[in-house]
Design an enzyme around this catalytic site. Structure first.
Site, PDB file in Angstrom:
ATOM      1  N   PHE A  78     -34.951  12.083 -12.896  1.00 15.78           N
ATOM      2  CA  PHE A  78     -33.690  11.858 -13.593  1.00 15.78           C
ATOM      3  C   PHE A  78     -32.902  13.161 -13.527  1.00 15.78           C
ATOM      4  O   PHE A  78     -33.495  14.240 -13.558  1.00 15.78           O
ATOM      5  CB  PHE A  78     -33.923  11.451 -15.057  1.00 15.78           C
ATOM      6  CG  PHE A  78     -34.220   9.989 -15.211  1.00 15.78           C
ATOM      7  CD1 PHE A  78     -35.452   9.477 -14.851  1.00 15.78           C
ATOM      8  CD2 PHE A  78     -33.248   9.116 -15.689  1.00 15.78           C
ATOM      9  CE1 PHE A  78     -35.720   8.116 -14.967  1.00 15.78           C
ATOM     10  CE2 PHE A  78     -33.497   7.759 -15.815  1.00 15.78           C
ATOM     11  CZ  PHE A  78     -34.746   7.257 -15.447  1.00 15.78           C
ATOM     12  N   PRO A 108     -43.256  25.712 -15.157  1.00 17.75           N
ATOM     13  CA  PRO A 108     -43.481  24.998 -13.899  1.00 17.75           C
ATOM     14  C   PRO A 108     -42.584  23.770 -13.840  1.00 17.75           C
ATOM     15  O   PRO A 108     -42.272  23.176 -14.879  1.00 17.75           O
ATOM     16  CB  PRO A 108     -44.957  24.589 -13.963  1.00 17.75           C
ATOM     17  CG  PRO A 108     -45.340  24.687 -15.403  1.00 17.75           C
ATOM     18  CD  PRO A 108     -44.420  25.684 -16.046  1.00 17.75           C
ATOM     19  N   LYS A 133     -31.199  17.838  -5.841  1.00 21.88           N
ATOM     20  CA  LYS A 133     -32.467  17.808  -6.584  1.00 21.88           C
ATOM     21  C   LYS A 133     -33.479  16.899  -5.907  1.00 21.88           C
ATOM     22  O   LYS A 133     -34.661  17.216  -5.799  1.00 21.88           O
ATOM     23  CB  LYS A 133     -32.222  17.267  -8.002  1.00 21.88           C
ATOM     24  CG  LYS A 133     -32.083  18.372  -9.009  1.00 21.88           C
ATOM     25  CD  LYS A 133     -31.710  17.882 -10.366  1.00 21.88           C
ATOM     26  CE  LYS A 133     -30.866  18.963 -11.024  1.00 21.88           C
ATOM     27  NZ  LYS A 133     -30.334  18.572 -12.304  1.00 21.88           N
ATOM     28  N   ASN A 145     -34.132  21.072 -26.962  1.00 20.18           N
ATOM     29  CA  ASN A 145     -32.875  20.495 -26.463  1.00 20.18           C
ATOM     30  C   ASN A 145     -32.635  19.149 -27.140  1.00 20.18           C
ATOM     31  O   ASN A 145     -33.453  18.692 -27.940  1.00 20.18           O
ATOM     32  CB  ASN A 145     -32.902  20.371 -24.939  1.00 20.18           C
ATOM     33  CG  ASN A 145     -34.004  19.458 -24.456  1.00 20.18           C
ATOM     34  OD1 ASN A 145     -33.990  18.252 -24.705  1.00 20.18           O
ATOM     35  ND2 ASN A 145     -34.991  20.029 -23.781  1.00 20.18           N
TER      36      ASN A 145
HETATM   37  O1  C5P Z   1     -33.859  20.468 -12.225  1.00 23.55           O
HETATM   38  P1  C5P Z   1     -33.680  19.520 -13.365  1.00 23.55           P
HETATM   39  O2  C5P Z   1     -34.362  19.965 -14.617  1.00 23.55           O
HETATM   40  O3  C5P Z   1     -32.288  19.078 -13.634  1.00 23.55           O
HETATM   41  O4  C5P Z   1     -34.449  18.193 -12.830  1.00 23.55           O
HETATM   42  C1  C5P Z   1     -34.536  17.044 -13.598  1.00 23.55           C
HETATM   43  C2  C5P Z   1     -35.756  16.245 -13.225  1.00 23.55           C
HETATM   44  O5  C5P Z   1     -36.896  17.078 -13.045  1.00 23.55           O
HETATM   45  C3  C5P Z   1     -36.114  15.306 -14.324  1.00 23.55           C
HETATM   46  O6  C5P Z   1     -36.687  14.170 -13.728  1.00 23.55           O
HETATM   47  C4  C5P Z   1     -37.119  16.110 -15.132  1.00 23.55           C
HETATM   48  O7  C5P Z   1     -37.985  15.281 -15.890  1.00 23.55           O
HETATM   49  C5  C5P Z   1     -37.861  16.876 -14.071  1.00 23.55           C
HETATM   50  N1  C5P Z   1     -38.368  18.194 -14.488  1.00 23.55           N
HETATM   51  C6  C5P Z   1     -39.721  18.417 -14.611  1.00 23.55           C
HETATM   52  N2  C5P Z   1     -40.182  19.666 -14.957  1.00 23.55           N
HETATM   53  C7  C5P Z   1     -39.325  20.688 -15.181  1.00 23.55           C
HETATM   54  C8  C5P Z   1     -37.949  20.469 -15.077  1.00 23.55           C
HETATM   55  C9  C5P Z   1     -37.490  19.212 -14.732  1.00 23.55           C
HETATM   56  O8  C5P Z   1     -40.510  17.492 -14.422  1.00 23.55           O
HETATM   57  N3  C5P Z   1     -39.799  21.874 -15.518  1.00 23.55           N
END
Ligand code: C5P
Length: 401
Positions: A322, A304, A336, A209
Site C-alpha cells: 500500500f 527494516p 515503490k 502515526n
Molecule cells: O515506502 P513506504 O513506507 O511508503 O511503503 C509503503 C508500503 O511498504 C506499505 O505496504 C507498508 O506496509 C510497507 N512497509 C513495510 N515496512 C516498512 C515500511 C513500509 O512493510 N518499514
C-alpha cells in the site's frame, strides 16, 4: 485446515454412534474451532456430557429450560453464535421432528432459530433408514437446504448390514473443513500487517502515526470471507478482530518485522497495509526523559523495510503493498512497486480532502506490471472486497493455480 475462531455447534442425538461425536469434537477443537455441544436427553444415555465438556472446554447444554445456561448464553444467542450446526449422529426421530419444524427440545429449537447452515449426519438401523417416513424427512430437510452428510453403508451395531452407519469422525471433520474452504481465496494462507507502529522514546512516550488500522482489518475480513486462512500482525489500534482471523499484537516495527519473518515462509500471500515507522530512536531510555535544556535531540535509525524484505526472499509469497501519498500518486507508487519488487500496489492520496488514514472511506488506484485500475471512494470494507477480487486474477496468474 485451520478452523480458528470458527464457531461449531455440535448436536448429538441418542444413537449408539454418539461415541463417534466425541472424536469429531476432538478433531474440531484440535483444528482451532470453538465447539459448543448440545445433547438431547437420549444422547446423554449413550455418552456422558462430561466427555464433551473435557474435550471442548465448554459446558454441554441439554435443556431448553436450564436457567443457568440460559443466563450464560441464551438459546437465541447460541443460535446466532454458530457459524455451522452439525448434528452427528442424527436419529430418525430427530430428523422427523426437524422436518416437521418442531422446536420441542433445545437442539431442534436451535436448528429452527439459527441462520447458520445446518448439517445432519444420519445414523440408524438400515430398516429405519429405508422406512418411507425417514426418507420423506430427508427429502424435506434437503428441501430446507440442510446438508445431509451420510449415511455410510456397512456392518451395523445391531448386526444388520446396509445403509445407516454414521460417517466416521475423520470424514465428518473433512466435510466441515470443505464447508469453510470455499471462496476466491479458499485454502490460501495470508499474512497481513496493519495499523501504525509505536517506537518507544522512553517507558511513557513513543513516535507514532495516524494509521487507524481500518484498511488492514478490512483486508483481513475480506480475505477471510473468501476462504483464506488469515493471520493479522497488528500495531496498536482499537479495532475488533474480524471473525476467523488470528491476530498477533505488536508495538514496534522491529517486533512486527520479527513476527512477520517467523511466519512468512508458510504463507502464500503477504499484504502490507501497516504504516510502519521508517525510523526508531537509536536508544529507548530506561527511565522517563526529564526536561532540561531548551532543545532536545533524538537520534533516529532506519527500521527494516518489512515488505521489501519479504519480497526479496527466495520463495517469496505473492506481495501486496500500500502506498499513502500526498502528491504524484502514480509516479511514487510505481517507483515503490519496482524498488521493493512487489507484485501489486494499492495507492491512495492522504490529506485533508481525501479519505485515507483516519477515515472510514478510501479510494485506491491499483498498479501492477503493465496495468492499473481505479477503485473509487467507498467504505474500506467494500473497497477491500473489490481490491481482493481484482488482486485474485494476478495472484492466480503468478502462483499458477
Ligand atoms: O515506502 P513506504 O513506507 O511508503 O511503503 C509503503 C508500503 O511498504 C506499505 O505496504 C507498508 O506496509 C510497507 N512497509 C513495510 N515496512 C516498512 C515500511 C513500509 O512493510 N518499514
Amino acid at each position: 485446515m485451520n478452523l480458528t475462531n470458527r464457531h461449531l455447534l455440535l448436536g448429538v442425538t441418542g444413537g449408539i454412534a454418539a461415541y463417534k461425536a466425541a472424536e469429531l469434537a476432538r478433531l474440531l477443537v484440535k483444528a482451532g474451532a470453538e465447539v459448543q455441544v448440545v445433547m438431547t436427553q437420549a444422547a446423554t444415555r449413550f455418552v456422558a456430557p462430561l466427555t464433551f465438556e473435557a474435550l471442548t472446554g465448554n459446558s454441554v447444554c441439554t435443556d431448553l429450560f436450564d436457567s443457568a445456561h440460559e443466563a450464560a448464553m441464551g438459546h437465541i444467542e447460541l443460535a446466532r453464535w454458530a457459524d455451522l450446526v452439525v448434528v452427528a449422529p442424527a436419529t430418525a426421530d430427530f430428523m422427523a421432528r426437524l422436518a416437521a419444524g418442531r422446536a420441542d427440545d433445545l437442539l431442534t429449537t436451535l436448528c429452527v432459530a439459527t441462520k447458520a447452515p445446518v448439517a445432519v449426519a444420519p445414523a440408524m438401523n438400515q430398516q429405519m433408514w429405508a422406512n418411507a417416513a425417514t426418507q420423506e424427512s430427508i427429502k424435506t430437510l434437503e428441501g430446507f437446504h440442510m446438508l445431509i452428510w451420510g449415511p455410510a453403508a456397512g456392518e451395523q451395531a445391531c448386526g444388520d448390514v446396509g445403509p445407516g452407519r454414521l460417517f466416521e469422525a475423520a470424514q465428518l471433520f473433512q466435510l466441515v473443513c470443505e464447508h469453510f474452504a470455499t471462496g476466491l481465496f479458499a485454502g490460501v494462507r495470508a499474512l497481513i500487517t496493519a495499523g501504525p507502529t509505536h517506537e518507544a522514546l522512553d517507558p511513557v512516550r513513543f513516535i507514532g502515526n495516524r494509521s487507524s488500522g481500518r484498511m488492514g482489518f478490512a483486508m483481513a475480513q475480506a480475505l477471510v470471507e473468501e476462504g483464506a486462512e488469515v493471520t493479522l500482525v497488528a500495531g496498536p489500534v482499537s479495532m475488533k478482530t474480524p471473525r476467523g482471523v488470528t491476530r498477533i499484537d505488536i508495538e514496534s516495527a522491529m517486533q512486527m518485522h520479527s513476527e512477520v519473518m517467523q511466519r512468512v515462509t508458510t504463507c502464500d500471500l503477504f499484504v502490507a497495509t501497516a504504516a510502519v515507522a521508517d525510523y526508531r530512536p537509536q536508544q529507548s531510555a530506561a527511565e522517563k526523559i526529564k526536561k532540561s535544556g531548551e532543545k532536545l535531540t533524538i537520534e533516529l535509525i532506519r527500521n527494516p523495510d518489512i515488505l521489501a524484505n519479504v519480497a526479496s526472499l527466495e520463495n517469496s509469497p505473492y506481495t501486496v503493498g500500500f502506498a499513502a501519498e500526498t502528491e504524484r500518486l502514480e509516479e511514487y507508487a510505481q517507483r515503490k512497486r519496482i524498488d521493493k519488487r512487489i507484485d501489486i500496489i494499492a495507492a491512495n492520496l492522504v490529506g485533508a480532502a481525501e479519505g485515507g488514514f483516519e477515515s472510514t472511506q478510501n479510494a485506491l488506484t491499483v498498479f501492477w506490471e503493465g496495468g492499473q485500475q481505479q477503485l473509487p471512494l467507498t467504505d474500506k470494507l467494500r473497497l477491500a472486497r473489490q481490491f481482493i477480487t481484482l488482486m485474485s486474477e494476478h495472484f492466480y496468474a503468478r502462483t499458477g493455480t
